[in-house]
Enzyme design. Sequence first.
Site, short mmCIF file in Angstrom:
data_model
loop_
_atom_site.label_atom_id
_atom_site.label_comp_id
_atom_site.label_asym_id
_atom_site.label_seq_id
_atom_site.Cartn_x
_atom_site.Cartn_y
_atom_site.Cartn_z
N GLY A 235 1.08 -1.44 -0.10
CA GLY A 235 0.01 -0.37 -0.09
C GLY A 235 1.42 0.76 -0.08
O GLY A 235 0.56 2.49 -0.59
N ASP A 236 2.07 0.78 0.89
CA ASP A 236 2.97 2.46 1.09
C ASP A 236 3.58 2.72 -1.08
O ASP A 236 3.62 4.23 -1.20
CB ASP A 236 4.16 2.42 1.71
CG ASP A 236 3.47 1.63 3.77
OD1 ASP A 236 2.93 2.28 3.53
OD2 ASP A 236 4.01 1.09 3.79
#
Length: 309
Positions: free
Chosen positions: A252-253
């Site tokens: 997600g980062d």
Amino acid sequence: MIYTVTLNPALDKTVEIPSLTIDSVNRITTLRTDPGGKGINVSKVIDKLGRKSIATGILGGDTGHNILSSLEKMELESDFLFVEGETRTNLKIIDPVSKTNTDINEPGVTVSEEILNQLKDKLLKKLNADDIVILSGSLPKGAPQNTYNVWVKDCKEAGAKVFLDADGPLLAEGIKAGPYLIKPNNHELSGLMGQELTTPQELTEAARGLMKYGIEKVIVSMGGDGALYVTKDYVYYAEGLKVPVGSTVGAGDSVVAALAVAEEAGMTPEETVALSTATGAANVMCSGTQAAEYSVIETLIPKVSFQKL
């Protein structure tokens, strides 16, 4: 300039244990350590995408110095505030047989509101109009629950576009200040709405409902099922790329990093969808929270399938 803020960073220790068994002796087959925490992960990916960022946040003790040393070796620019206490070490356990990822996270240092304000004021003095500030991850012990709400407001007043990537009460408080972009997953968005959202239409309606706070972009990740890119003017659905899984930690980062790079570069919505989807998939292929090389991302971009809804 892109600034990433990691208020509760960590040294990520990633191990592989085939057939992990509770209440038994387990043997580690591979081990790696990486400087981590969501904002730091974002900065690592931004660098691989050929752009620059400044990583800021709070570090403490020998672990904090180890993280700073690692970032310096990567030639990543940073401006951390050191405090008393020891930065946490988080253990990520990957079981390649059962295909599971287990996180065991330490609580980290305790900070006061005064220290947080000191760090925030330091950042605000540097901000220029159209800079991007990425607020992501958990808060350290001692931090008020409305911390992201206050940071969003103050960074917006300084002219910055604020990306918020948090969950639970931190996200609920932060969105009230109207960040420019948020990236909840489908479960987090369901939690915000107080009901289970399953279809793209339900998720889109919920995302657009949050725009009453002044949010301009909502990216809803749905794991292997892809993601929705929602604004008041358009909605894109991108299918998830099927790739061999090394670790889902930090995926997600990496998407947030690509979104920031695309925003800074003025990419079209279509280019943004392709880049962020490919970047997320490429980082899933990596071990630990290391960032994928751009050469891998580049090969995946043409494989991204998306449509305008």
